[in-house]
Design a protein around this motif. Structure first.
Motif, short mmCIF file in Angstrom:
data_model
loop_
_atom_site.label_atom_id
_atom_site.label_comp_id
_atom_site.label_asym_id
_atom_site.label_seq_id
_atom_site.Cartn_x
_atom_site.Cartn_y
_atom_site.Cartn_z
N ASP A 84 19.71 46.24 -9.41
CA ASP A 84 19.93 44.83 -9.16
C ASP A 84 19.94 44.53 -7.65
N ILE A 85 18.90 44.98 -6.97
CA ILE A 85 18.80 44.72 -5.53
C ILE A 85 17.83 43.55 -5.33
N TRP A 86 18.04 42.80 -4.27
CA TRP A 86 17.14 41.69 -3.97
C TRP A 86 16.69 41.86 -2.53
N MET A 87 15.39 42.09 -2.37
CA MET A 87 14.82 42.28 -1.03
C MET A 87 13.85 41.14 -0.78
N GLN A 88 13.95 40.55 0.38
CA GLN A 88 13.00 39.50 0.72
C GLN A 88 12.55 39.64 2.16
N SER A 89 11.25 39.47 2.33
CA SER A 89 10.70 39.55 3.68
C SER A 89 9.87 38.30 3.96
N GLY A 90 10.01 37.80 5.19
CA GLY A 90 9.19 36.67 5.61
C GLY A 90 7.76 37.10 5.91
N LYS A 91 7.54 38.42 5.96
CA LYS A 91 6.17 38.92 6.18
C LYS A 91 5.79 39.93 5.10
N GLN A 92 6.04 41.22 5.39
CA GLN A 92 5.56 42.25 4.47
C GLN A 92 6.70 43.17 4.00
N ILE A 93 6.57 43.62 2.78
CA ILE A 93 7.50 44.64 2.27
C ILE A 93 6.69 45.89 1.93
N THR A 94 7.16 47.02 2.42
CA THR A 94 6.55 48.30 2.05
C THR A 94 7.64 49.19 1.48
N LEU A 95 7.43 49.65 0.27
CA LEU A 95 8.37 50.61 -0.33
C LEU A 95 7.61 51.91 -0.57
N SER A 96 8.27 53.02 -0.26
CA SER A 96 7.53 54.29 -0.29
C SER A 96 8.01 55.27 -1.33
N GLY A 97 8.86 54.86 -2.24
CA GLY A 97 9.29 55.78 -3.29
C GLY A 97 10.72 55.52 -3.68
N GLY A 98 11.10 56.09 -4.82
CA GLY A 98 12.47 55.94 -5.28
C GLY A 98 12.53 55.33 -6.66
N LEU A 99 13.73 55.03 -7.06
CA LEU A 99 13.97 54.49 -8.39
C LEU A 99 14.89 53.28 -8.25
N MET A 100 14.44 52.15 -8.72
CA MET A 100 15.26 50.95 -8.51
C MET A 100 14.86 49.84 -9.47
N ASN A 101 15.71 48.84 -9.58
CA ASN A 101 15.29 47.60 -10.20
C ASN A 101 15.87 46.44 -9.42
N GLY A 102 15.20 45.30 -9.52
CA GLY A 102 15.65 44.14 -8.77
C GLY A 102 14.50 43.22 -8.46
N GLN A 103 14.65 42.47 -7.37
CA GLN A 103 13.64 41.48 -7.01
C GLN A 103 13.04 41.83 -5.65
N ILE A 104 11.73 41.86 -5.61
CA ILE A 104 11.02 42.19 -4.38
C ILE A 104 10.20 40.96 -4.02
N TRP A 105 10.60 40.23 -2.99
CA TRP A 105 9.95 38.99 -2.64
C TRP A 105 9.38 39.08 -1.23
N ALA A 106 8.15 38.66 -1.06
CA ALA A 106 7.57 38.64 0.28
C ALA A 106 6.56 37.52 0.40
N LYS A 107 6.22 37.22 1.65
CA LYS A 107 5.30 36.11 1.89
C LYS A 107 3.86 36.59 2.03
N GLU A 108 3.67 37.66 2.80
CA GLU A 108 2.30 38.03 3.14
C GLU A 108 1.77 39.21 2.32
N LYS A 109 2.59 40.24 2.23
CA LYS A 109 2.07 41.44 1.57
C LYS A 109 3.20 42.26 0.94
N ILE A 110 2.90 42.80 -0.22
CA ILE A 110 3.84 43.74 -0.85
C ILE A 110 3.06 45.02 -1.11
N ASN A 111 3.49 46.06 -0.46
CA ASN A 111 2.79 47.34 -0.59
C ASN A 111 3.73 48.35 -1.25
N LEU A 112 3.46 48.67 -2.50
CA LEU A 112 4.30 49.62 -3.22
C LEU A 112 3.53 50.93 -3.31
N LYS A 113 4.13 51.98 -2.80
CA LYS A 113 3.38 53.24 -2.78
C LYS A 113 4.32 54.42 -3.01
#
Lengths: 116, 446
Positions: B284-313
């Motif tokens: 139940d995490i909430w991450m928000q970026s005014g530009k880009q979000i990059t996540l590089s691994g792990g285990l989670m649930n929640g909300q991933i909000w961004a304006k320009e780019k979301i890079n999940l890897k």
């Protein structure tokens, strides 16, 4: 110090020892009784809680309605499930020898379907 | 005849020994009784805790009923069962794409707090396997595409063509094809999300304000909101396990350079980039970026909000209910935005890339690298590319790939869609105009 003891009498020390033994005996007996009782009581409460959770979970999972009575060993379980227009209601009571040990209640809302 | 004794020194010694012995014995007995009394109390407390837990669960159901009856209900005390006075206290808070309910229950001295995240009921359209979000597009099956389930196509049928120079089968679809009318598309409420997005970016109400720089994550481990001015790098020599549900507002970018375990209900909002280099673990995490979000691994649930780019890897698993939301942005009268799902990424929930509000020229896209999987729904009102693998519903406005010497538009190549593999119940975040009927997406004990 001078001591004078009449024949057939008890010294203060002897009286004290006797009293102490009596107190020990009574407290010991009470302690053992309490231990046995409380140990059983702890176990019974714990069993009653487990039974209530088990019977309630089954009712919730299967949306079981109606009144049912179950017997498990010396335990009697009364489960009542009611279906209302907007929800289900369950209560589970766990008895032993006529004494109610534990009770749980639960509601589940009957969520409306989206109409498009 | 009564006797009299006069205590000798010997007697006094015996007496004092007896008294000491008795005292010790009484202490021992008291200790034993105390232990058993404690056990009895403990079992009783367990019982009360159990009742408080079930009351909280019932309270969650009552709150759901109340919200569906009167959506303006702000929370408060709720009676549970007719015939007794049992009640719970409910706090309601709009929390991005969900309503967040906090249910407080108390039986004697035992307290239980449950958190419930509410969305809205799944719409009928999302029973489908594939939906064209553009009602003018012609669609063609190609390559190793496999689709099982109903598809909604503007023309009511597939465009029958075979990909030139491709010896493989021309795709396979098992299920009904239905014509798509504009009225059947989801009635989205993008403004609802966008407003919250903008508010979060301007939120700098942290009671503690600190300057950016390289900081140990533990220093920001507080219950109170923290505002960080400037870019910040959070680095520790070993795994960090935060003890509080944190609220960080960063006026700048943030880089998490160590493995971090977050407490449920944590929030990180930043105006710049949000980059996670190591693994993170969260619920139940909430991450928000005014530009880009990059996540590089792990285990989670929640909300991933961004304006320009979301890079999940990396080896990243977003479990249900995770809500990935990209707003997109305007530049030179064009609309940009990117969501990239790496080859070991799985998303259990929703990916939402809404339509362009100004109908500008769209160049934004969602890309699936080979092996990336979404279980739930992809609602992409822009273009999609890559090897799409969805256990659920795939809605897109376009699909493209390049095969020399040309780009192919709206040929579904190497797409796998299996809605029946999606677990039930499956509902939606609050992305539609009508938020009702509310549904519980998930809940947990705080």
């Amino acid at each position: 110090m001078v001591s004078r003891v009449e024949e057939g009498g008890f010294s203060l020390a002897e009286v004290s020892i006797a009293l102490a033994l009596w107190v020990i005996l009574i407290l010991g007996a009470a302690g053992i009784l309490w231990r046995v009782m409380s140990s059983e009581e702890v176990q019974r409460n714990s069993i009653a809680q487990n039974l209530a959770v088990r019977y309630l979970s089954r009712a919730e999972a299967g949306l079981v309605v109606g009144e049912e009575r179950f017997v498990e060993g010396n335990w009697q379980i009364v489960r009542k499930g009611t279906s209302y227009t907007r929800s289900w209601y369950w209560e589970v009571k766990v008895f032993r020898a006529g004494k109610k040990y534990f009770e749980l209640k639960s509601i589940q809302y009957r969520a409306p379907v989206f109409e498009e | 005849m009564a006797t009299f004794s006069i205590i000798t020194a010997k007697d006094a010694n015996s007496l004092s020994s007896i008294l000491v012995f008795m005292t010790l014995l009484l202490l021992f007995i008291a200790l034993v009784l105390g232990v058993f009394r404690f056990r009895i109390l403990q079992v009783k407390q367990d019982g009360q805790k159990l009742q408080a837990y079930y009351n909280a669960k019932s309270g969650m159901q009552r709150a759901l009923e109340r919200l569906n009856d009167s959506p303006s209900w702000k929370g408060g005390r709720l009676s549970l069962f007719s015939g007794d006075t049992t009640s719970v206290w409910v706090e309601r808070k709009l929390y991005g794409g969900v309503e967040r309910l906090k249910i407080h229950s108390k039986v004697r001295n035992e307290r239980v707090v449950l958190i419930a995240l509410l969305g809205t009921a799944k719409r009928k359209l999302l029973d489908a396997a594939f939906v064209s979000a553009d009602i003018r597009t012609q669609w063609t099956l190609a390559g190793n595409t496999e689709i099982e389930g109903t598809v909604y196509l503007p023309a009511g049928n597939w465009n029958q063509q075979v990909l030139p120079n491709d010896g493989r089968l021309p795709g396979r679809h098992k299920g009904k094809v239905r014509p798509l009318k504009a009225s059947e598309l989801l009635k989205l409420d993008v403004e609802f999300l966008q407003e919250q997005f903008n508010q979060n970016l301007n939120q700098q109400d942290g009671s503690t304000r600190i300057e950016g720089g390289t900081i140990k994550p533990e220093l920001l481990d507080q219950n109170e909101p923290i505002s960080v001015i400037g870019d910040v790098v959070l680095h520790a020599d070993s795994t960090v396990r935060l003890k509080h549900p944190i609220n960080w507002f960063i006026d700048g970018s943030i880089t998490l350079a160590s493995e971090v375990h977050f407490m449920p209900g944590s929030r990180i909002f930043c105006t710049g980039n949000l980059q996670v280099i190591d693994q993170i673990f969260a619920q139940d995490i909430w991450m928000q970026s005014g530009k880009q979000i990059t996540l590089s691994g792990g285990l989670m649930n929640g909300q991933i909000w961004a304006k320009e780019k979301i890079n999940l890897k990396g080896n990243l698993s977003l479990t249900y209910p995770s809500f990935v939301y990209l707003t997109g942005y305007e530049y030179n009268r064009k609309r940009f935005g990117e969501i990239i799902l790496g080859n070991r990424v799985s998303v259990d929930g929703w990916i939402f890339y809404p339509p362009n509000p100004k109908r500008q020229d769209d160049v934004g896209f969602l890309k699936f690298e080979s092996g990336a999987k979404v279980r739930g729904a992809v609602l992409n009102y822009n273009r999609t590319e890559g090897e799409v693998w969805i256990e659920g519903t795939f809605l897109t406005a376009g699909f493209s790939f390049y095969e020399s010497p040309q780009y192919y538009l709206n040929w579904l190549r190497d797409v796998r869609i299996f809605p029946s593999a999606r677990p039930t119940p499956f509902d939606l975040p609050l992305i539609t105009e009508d938020k009702r009927p509310y549904r519980i997406l998930t809940w947990y004990q705080e």
